[in-house]
Motif scaffolding. Structure first.
Motif, PDB file in Angstrom:
ATOM      1  N   THR A   1       1.851  21.396 -20.729  1.00  0.00           N
ATOM      2  CA  THR A   1       1.383  20.378 -19.815  1.00  0.00           C
ATOM      3  C   THR A   1       1.380  19.001 -20.858  1.00  0.00           C
ATOM      4  O   THR A   1       1.502  19.229 -21.900  1.00  0.00           O
TER       5      THR A   1
ATOM      6  N   ASP B   1       2.571  24.713 -11.165  1.00  0.00           N
ATOM      7  CA  ASP B   1       4.135  24.228 -10.974  1.00  0.00           C
ATOM      8  C   ASP B   1       4.894  25.004  -9.957  1.00  0.00           C
ATOM      9  O   ASP B   1       5.994  25.092 -10.008  1.00  0.00           O
TER      10      ASP B   1
ATOM     11  N   ARG C   1       8.778  22.106 -19.150  1.00  0.00           N
ATOM     12  CA  ARG C   1       8.752  22.897 -18.006  1.00  0.00           C
ATOM     13  C   ARG C   1      10.292  23.726 -18.204  1.00  0.00           C
ATOM     14  O   ARG C   1      11.098  23.417 -18.279  1.00  0.00           O
TER      15      ARG C   1
ATOM     16  N   LEU D   1       2.447  28.703 -16.808  1.00  0.00           N
ATOM     17  CA  LEU D   1       2.115  27.572 -16.210  1.00  0.00           C
ATOM     18  C   LEU D   1       1.487  28.382 -14.784  1.00  0.00           C
ATOM     19  O   LEU D   1       2.267  28.841 -14.340  1.00  0.00           O
TER      20      LEU D   1
ATOM     21  N   GLU E   1      -2.272  25.602 -17.364  1.00  0.00           N
ATOM     22  CA  GLU E   1      -1.802  26.795 -18.488  1.00  0.00           C
ATOM     23  C   GLU E   1      -2.553  27.788 -18.306  1.00  0.00           C
ATOM     24  O   GLU E   1      -3.813  27.946 -17.947  1.00  0.00           O
TER      25      GLU E   1
ATOM     26  N   GLY F   1       0.002  16.840 -14.392  1.00  0.00           N
ATOM     27  CA  GLY F   1      -1.173  17.481 -14.770  1.00  0.00           C
ATOM     28  C   GLY F   1      -1.931  16.815 -16.018  1.00  0.00           C
ATOM     29  O   GLY F   1      -1.220  16.145 -16.617  1.00  0.00           O
TER      30      GLY F   1
ATOM     31  N   GLU G   1       5.787  16.803 -22.483  1.00  0.00           N
ATOM     32  CA  GLU G   1       5.541  17.655 -21.386  1.00  0.00           C
ATOM     33  C   GLU G   1       6.743  18.463 -21.101  1.00  0.00           C
ATOM     34  O   GLU G   1       7.689  17.814 -21.115  1.00  0.00           O
TER      35      GLU G   1
END
Length: 514
Positions: A88, A78, A170, A75, A202, A196, A168
């Motif tokens: 994302t 972020d 992370r 990513l 990405e 996003g 999504e």
């Protein structure tokens, strides 16, 4: 050995979207996402997707279960949160349970995994939720055939999110600080909003530092548990879990007729393992009275009982148990054979760390999700736990081989021999388990341990198969009813449930007539 992932992170930021995400035609159409579907059937090719990305109900109804596997990507957008890997926002096929999987089962994920999902029913995105990242300790013993099969993988705990069609993810790496805090999957940093558009942020950038603490081959597995032929009857929060259910009332509770219509060879084998208790195809093993249970004990283990056990049979009344057929197990997912240990000297209590946002009528779906996650995502021979208990106090058969037999599970690394594993569905680090669930664990252990003459209030000697608390071969004095953390350095079964084990021991001993 720890997997090494080296990623270059750019400094370009992507603008956050303030409006709900507009889905593309289908997730599998996105060129940057490789989707692997593992299942006996897939979504009908070319199914229409509506404005929320939801496939038509008639197409989904034909799916007995499937797994979508999406590789996590670097990513670049972020930097504020520190996330370096993830996905994302994107539209995917309908799923209800998720987890992050990686190649090396011995590699540890030193960091946090957070997810947001979009509900099918509302089209709304949830807040961020943490996923429990320590899960290897629920597996098979080191050097056991299951552990060295070459099929196993590392993974987070599974998280139940309910029917969803958007996701999504992370991943935030952090220094290794030992075991995670004893917390439940909860909303995290809810005010950050959507980070996003689909696919935004990405890819690798130039000049950023390297990530060296994350396992290799990380991917997100999205599990659709499918529909069972017949869910557990009742469906409400209290059905089957009210006081008195499974209290040893014998014929007082209704029982279902055996369903032997269309049974595969594997389904027949799993059902036949309980043939000493119920007819072939039974979806429910009914409860027995104390006297009926003592009579059954002689039938099951008469020649193996000691003189003392013959004179005084300390065993709790058999509780009602939903069989694998009852919760809708697809028997083609597991290994064909059953593996047994010589006896059951102790019970280890766990929580599934999958969150508490489920209704009791959904429990069979959760169990099918755990089963598929354990077998297809983690590469285990079957679901790891021997039994599961929901918040309404219903008890479910776990690993196949027969509930009255000493089936060897994969639940407490280092102590799967001569033990049984019981998982309470939910997360109990900060939330107290229901009194019905605690009572069900006491009733189950009173019966299961009583089959082998074990006193729930005593200790027993077990030999470690290897772990992070006790070296392989070390003899350990363990309470007959122990928590997972007693055999392995882990937060499981959560502090709130662990504090209830004293009550479980006392109640179980009482049920045995001690």
């Amino acid at each position: 050995m720890r997997g090494i992932l080296a990623s270059s992170i750019g400094v370009t930021c992507a603008a956050a979207l303030a409006l709900p995400l507009a889905p593309p035609a289908a997730a599998s159409d996105a060129p940057d996402v490789a989707t692997r579907t593992v299942g006996t059937a897939d979504v009908q090719a070319g199914s229409r997707v509506d404005a929320r990305g939801d496939s038509r109900a008639d197409a989904r109804a034909e799916v007995p279960g499937s797994t979508q596997s999406l590789p996590l990507r670097p990513l670049t957008h972020d930097r504020a949160t520190g996330a370096v890997l993830g996905l994302t926002p994107r539209t995917v096929r309908t799923f209800s349970l998720l987890g992050v999987v990686w190649d090396d089962p011995s590699a540890h994920l030193h960091g946090r995994v957070q997810v947001r999902t979009r509900a099918v029913s509302t089209g709304e995105w949830t807040d961020w939720r943490d996923v429990e990242t320590h899960y290897a300790e629920h597996g098979a013993d080191p050097d056991s055939p299951e552990a060295v099969s070459g099929k196993t993988r590392g993974a987070t705990a599974p998280l139940w999110v309910g029917e969803s069609n958007g996701v999504e993810v992370r991943v935030l790496p952090e220094p290794d600080s030992g075991e995670p805090e004893d917390v439940d999957p909860v909303d995290a940093e809810a005010d950050e909003g959507v980070s996003g558009g689909e696919g935004a942020g990405e890819g690798a950038g130039e000049g950023a530092g390297e990530v060296t603490t994350l396992p290799a081959g990380m991917r997100l597995d999205l599990v659709d548990p499918g529909e069972a032929e017949s869910e557990v009857s009742g469906g409400s929060e209290v059905s089957g879990g009210s006081e008195g259910f499974g209290e040893g009332t014998g014929g007082a509770e209704p029982t279902e007729e055996p369903r032997t219509g269309v049974m595969t060879a594997a389904a027949k084998a799993a059902s036949a393992a309980n043939s000493a208790l119920v007819p072939l195809g039974a979806s429910q093993i009914p409860s027995l009275t104390a006297e009926e249970t003592r009579e059954e004990l002689v039938t099951l283990r008469g020649t193996e009982l000691t003189d003392q056990q013959q004179a005084k049979k300390y065993i709790g009344p058999r509780p009602a148990i939903t069989t694998r057929r009852g919760w809708g197990a697809d028997e083609s997912l597991r290994e064909k054979s059953f593996v047994y240990t010589s006896s059951v000297k102790a019970a280890f209590v766990h929580h599934t760390a999958s969150g508490n946002n489920y209704s009791c009528s959904q429990a069979p779906s959760l169990i099918r999700g755990f089963y598929r996650y354990h077998t297809k995502s983690l590469g285990w021979r079957d679901i790891g736990y021997n039994f599961l208990v929901d918040k309404c106090g219903r008890i479910y058969e776990g690993r196949a081989g027969g509930v009255a037999k000493p089936v060897k599970g994969a639940h407490t690394m280092g102590f799967n021999t001569k033990t049984t594993g019981i998982a309470v569905i939910g997360s109990y680090g900060s939330k107290k388990p229901s009194s019905k669930a605690v009572k069900a664990v006491a009733r189950l252990t009173a019966w299961k341990l009583g089959l082998h003459g074990m006193n729930p209030k005593k200790k027993t000697s077990l030999t470690s198969g290897g772990g992070n608390l006790y070296a392989k071969g070390k003899k350990v004095k363990m309470k007959v009813i122990s928590g997972h953390r007693d055999g392995f350095n882990t937060s499981c079964p959560g502090g709130k449930l662990y504090k209830k084990l004293g009550s479980v021991r006392s109640k179980a001993a009482g049920y045995q007539g001690r």
